[in-house]
Design a protein around this motif. Structure first.
Motif, PDB file in Angstrom:
ATOM      1  N   GLU A 157       0.843  -1.200   0.000  1.00 25.12           N
ATOM      2  CA  GLU A 157       0.000   0.000   0.000  1.00 25.12           C
ATOM      3  C   GLU A 157       0.881   1.254   0.000  1.00 25.12           C
ATOM      4  O   GLU A 157       1.040   1.932   1.016  1.00 25.12           O
ATOM      5  CB  GLU A 157      -0.952  -0.015   1.201  1.00 25.12           C
ATOM      6  CG  GLU A 157      -1.954  -1.158   1.120  1.00 25.12           C
ATOM      7  CD  GLU A 157      -3.134  -0.987   2.057  1.00 25.12           C
ATOM      8  OE1 GLU A 157      -3.218   0.057   2.724  1.00 25.12           O
ATOM      9  OE2 GLU A 157      -3.986  -1.889   2.088  1.00 25.12           O
TER      10      GLU A 157
ATOM     11  N   THR B 227      -0.297   4.995   1.343  1.00 23.43           N
ATOM     12  CA  THR B 227      -0.673   5.277   2.722  1.00 23.43           C
ATOM     13  C   THR B 227      -0.362   6.733   3.056  1.00 23.43           C
ATOM     14  O   THR B 227       0.715   7.228   2.741  1.00 23.43           O
ATOM     15  CB  THR B 227       0.098   4.352   3.678  1.00 23.43           C
ATOM     16  OG1 THR B 227      -0.237   2.993   3.377  1.00 23.43           O
ATOM     17  CG2 THR B 227      -0.254   4.648   5.123  1.00 23.43           C
TER      18      THR B 227
ATOM     19  N   ASP C  32      -3.655   9.529   8.201  1.00 19.87           N
ATOM     20  CA  ASP C  32      -4.163   8.306   8.810  1.00 19.87           C
ATOM     21  C   ASP C  32      -3.175   7.732   9.822  1.00 19.87           C
ATOM     22  O   ASP C  32      -3.566   7.288  10.909  1.00 19.87           O
ATOM     23  CB  ASP C  32      -4.452   7.260   7.726  1.00 19.87           C
ATOM     24  CG  ASP C  32      -5.748   7.536   6.983  1.00 19.87           C
ATOM     25  OD1 ASP C  32      -6.586   8.282   7.507  1.00 19.87           O
ATOM     26  OD2 ASP C  32      -5.918   6.997   5.875  1.00 19.87           O
TER      27      ASP C  32
ATOM     28  N   HIS D 161     -13.078   2.222   6.764  1.00 17.12           N
ATOM     29  CA  HIS D 161     -13.583   3.131   5.740  1.00 17.12           C
ATOM     30  C   HIS D 161     -14.966   2.658   5.323  1.00 17.12           C
ATOM     31  O   HIS D 161     -15.175   1.469   5.063  1.00 17.12           O
ATOM     32  CB  HIS D 161     -12.630   3.135   4.540  1.00 17.12           C
ATOM     33  CG  HIS D 161     -13.144   3.867   3.341  1.00 17.12           C
ATOM     34  ND1 HIS D 161     -13.224   5.238   3.286  1.00 17.12           N
ATOM     35  CD2 HIS D 161     -13.610   3.421   2.148  1.00 17.12           C
ATOM     36  CE1 HIS D 161     -13.708   5.608   2.110  1.00 17.12           C
ATOM     37  NE2 HIS D 161     -13.962   4.522   1.409  1.00 17.12           N
TER      38      HIS D 161
ATOM     39  N   ASN E 174     -12.887  -8.038   1.047  1.00 21.64           N
ATOM     40  CA  ASN E 174     -13.089  -6.818   1.814  1.00 21.64           C
ATOM     41  C   ASN E 174     -13.511  -7.217   3.222  1.00 21.64           C
ATOM     42  O   ASN E 174     -14.644  -7.646   3.453  1.00 21.64           O
ATOM     43  CB  ASN E 174     -14.174  -5.940   1.185  1.00 21.64           C
ATOM     44  CG  ASN E 174     -13.744  -5.355  -0.137  1.00 21.64           C
ATOM     45  OD1 ASN E 174     -12.554  -5.148  -0.383  1.00 21.64           O
ATOM     46  ND2 ASN E 174     -14.699  -5.085  -1.017  1.00 21.64           N
TER      47      ASN E 174
ATOM     48  N   LYS F 258     -15.266  -1.178   5.872  1.00 20.21           N
ATOM     49  CA  LYS F 258     -14.169  -2.056   5.463  1.00 20.21           C
ATOM     50  C   LYS F 258     -12.982  -1.814   6.386  1.00 20.21           C
ATOM     51  O   LYS F 258     -12.618  -0.669   6.659  1.00 20.21           O
ATOM     52  CB  LYS F 258     -13.770  -1.760   4.018  1.00 20.21           C
ATOM     53  CG  LYS F 258     -12.547  -2.541   3.534  1.00 20.21           C
ATOM     54  CD  LYS F 258     -12.160  -2.132   2.121  1.00 20.21           C
ATOM     55  CE  LYS F 258     -10.876  -2.825   1.674  1.00 20.21           C
ATOM     56  NZ  LYS F 258     -10.473  -2.426   0.304  1.00 20.21           N
ATOM     57  N   HIS F 259     -12.392  -2.895   6.861  1.00 20.96           N
ATOM     58  CA  HIS F 259     -11.189  -2.789   7.676  1.00 20.96           C
ATOM     59  C   HIS F 259      -9.984  -2.568   6.771  1.00 20.96           C
ATOM     60  O   HIS F 259      -9.745  -3.338   5.844  1.00 20.96           O
ATOM     61  CB  HIS F 259     -10.993  -4.073   8.480  1.00 20.96           C
ATOM     62  CG  HIS F 259      -9.739  -4.088   9.284  1.00 20.96           C
ATOM     63  ND1 HIS F 259      -8.977  -5.225   9.458  1.00 20.96           N
ATOM     64  CD2 HIS F 259      -9.086  -3.098   9.958  1.00 20.96           C
ATOM     65  CE1 HIS F 259      -7.933  -4.940  10.208  1.00 20.96           C
ATOM     66  NE2 HIS F 259      -7.976  -3.661  10.522  1.00 20.96           N
ATOM     67  N   ILE F 260      -9.239  -1.526   7.031  1.00 21.87           N
ATOM     68  CA  ILE F 260      -7.995  -1.258   6.314  1.00 21.87           C
ATOM     69  C   ILE F 260      -6.856  -1.765   7.192  1.00 21.87           C
ATOM     70  O   ILE F 260      -6.692  -1.343   8.329  1.00 21.87           O
ATOM     71  CB  ILE F 260      -7.845   0.246   6.017  1.00 21.87           C
ATOM     72  CG1 ILE F 260      -9.011   0.707   5.135  1.00 21.87           C
ATOM     73  CG2 ILE F 260      -6.515   0.534   5.339  1.00 21.87           C
ATOM     74  CD1 ILE F 260      -9.052   2.191   4.876  1.00 21.87           C
TER      75      ILE F 260
ATOM     76  N   SER G  66     -10.159   5.575   1.015  1.00 22.40           N
ATOM     77  CA  SER G  66     -10.127   4.134   0.836  1.00 22.40           C
ATOM     78  C   SER G  66      -8.687   3.694   0.623  1.00 22.40           C
ATOM     79  O   SER G  66      -7.856   4.459   0.129  1.00 22.40           O
ATOM     80  CB  SER G  66     -10.988   3.720  -0.363  1.00 22.40           C
ATOM     81  OG  SER G  66     -10.524   4.342  -1.537  1.00 22.40           O
ATOM     82  N   SER G  67      -8.387   2.463   1.003  1.00 22.60           N
ATOM     83  CA  SER G  67      -7.029   1.961   0.823  1.00 22.60           C
ATOM     84  C   SER G  67      -6.791   1.619  -0.639  1.00 22.60           C
ATOM     85  O   SER G  67      -7.714   1.245  -1.365  1.00 22.60           O
ATOM     86  CB  SER G  67      -6.795   0.721   1.686  1.00 22.60           C
ATOM     87  OG  SER G  67      -7.653  -0.322   1.281  1.00 22.60           O
TER      88      SER G  67
END
Length: 245
Positions: free
Chosen positions: A99, A102, A106, A129, A142, A175-177, A224-225
């Motif tokens: 990612e 990032t 955050d 998110h 997701n 959604k868990h990031i 969003s990631s």
């Protein structure tokens, strides 16, 4: 409060082997992620924890710090724990190697959770998110999370949670990031414990912390990631990289 960032970097990703060494704007994905983390200026130290000699050498050649795993690990938390077990730190942040976008805001919000928790009730902090649309919500890739009134995680699942039985009521899905901030002690306790039943069923390491009774603070983000899990994701990431110049 000494805060360090660790980027777990496994070479043989199941869906996209070698993805961390693929080109993103002229440099490997793992280097883009490492440099983005360094440039936030939030950390006392940034390191890459890897099982790959190729990644290890690439990180060092680009001025970074790498730690070589000496054991086979089932999850990123274990790889990070091995890397930091003998390193002085209070807070350890797991930045996903795939990612590279990032953002500083955050990461700073995760660190702030621990600054505002002098009694040390919170063991972990992570991001969530809001997502919409049946395809996004039902996609098992997701991971969804539900929280209490104080945004402490109640449960994580690949299934849509909550179940929307009463269609007359609005339902919100998060959604868990997978960017975690750990108290080092909680991370080491995870490392030296066995996988738990729900963790094994859903293949989600965050459930072990829940099953062990640890408190996880979820932080809402509007962003969003942008992870790189497939070759198509890499194509889109390069487009985004070009647009960000």
């Amino acid at each position: 409060m000494r805060t360090i960032a660790v980027i777990p970097a496994r070479y043989e990703a199941s869906r996209f082997p070698g993805k961390l060494m693929k080109d993103l704007g002229g440099k490997p994905v793992i280097i883009r992620t490492m440099q983005a983390t360094q440039q936030t200026g939030l950390f006392d130290d940034v390191m890459v924890a890897t099982d790959s000699e190729t990644i290890y050498k690439t990180v060092e050649e680009n001025g970074g710090k790498a730690v070589m795993s000496t054991k086979n690990h089932e999850c990123g938390s274990d790889r990070i724990a091995e890397a930091v077990e003998n390193i002085p730190a209070d807070i350890v942040i797991n930045v996903q190697g795939d990612e590279p976008f990032t953002n500083k805001e955050d990461l700073a919000s995760l660190i702030e959770v621990f600054k505002n928790d002098p009694s040390k009730n919170i063991s972990l902090a992570s991001l969530m998110h809001e997502i919409k649309g049946e395809e996004m919500i039902s996609n098992p890739n997701n991971v969804k999370v539900i929280v209490d009134e104080n945004d402490h995680a109640i449960y994580f699942s690949r299934s849509p949670i909550p179940y929307h039985r009463d269609k007359l009521l609005p339902a919100t899905y998060y959604k868990h990031i997978g960017i975690y901030a750990f108290r080092k002690q909680a991370l080491l306790e995870f490392y030296h414990s066995k996988a738990t039943p729900l963790e094994l069923l859903e293949k989600l390491e965050c459930l072990r912390y829940i099953e062990q009774g640890k408190k996880i603070k979820m932080v809402r983000t509007q962003k969003s990631s942008i992870g790189i899990d497939t070759p198509d994701d890499l194509i889109e990431a390069n487009k985004l990289w070009d647009c960000s110049k």
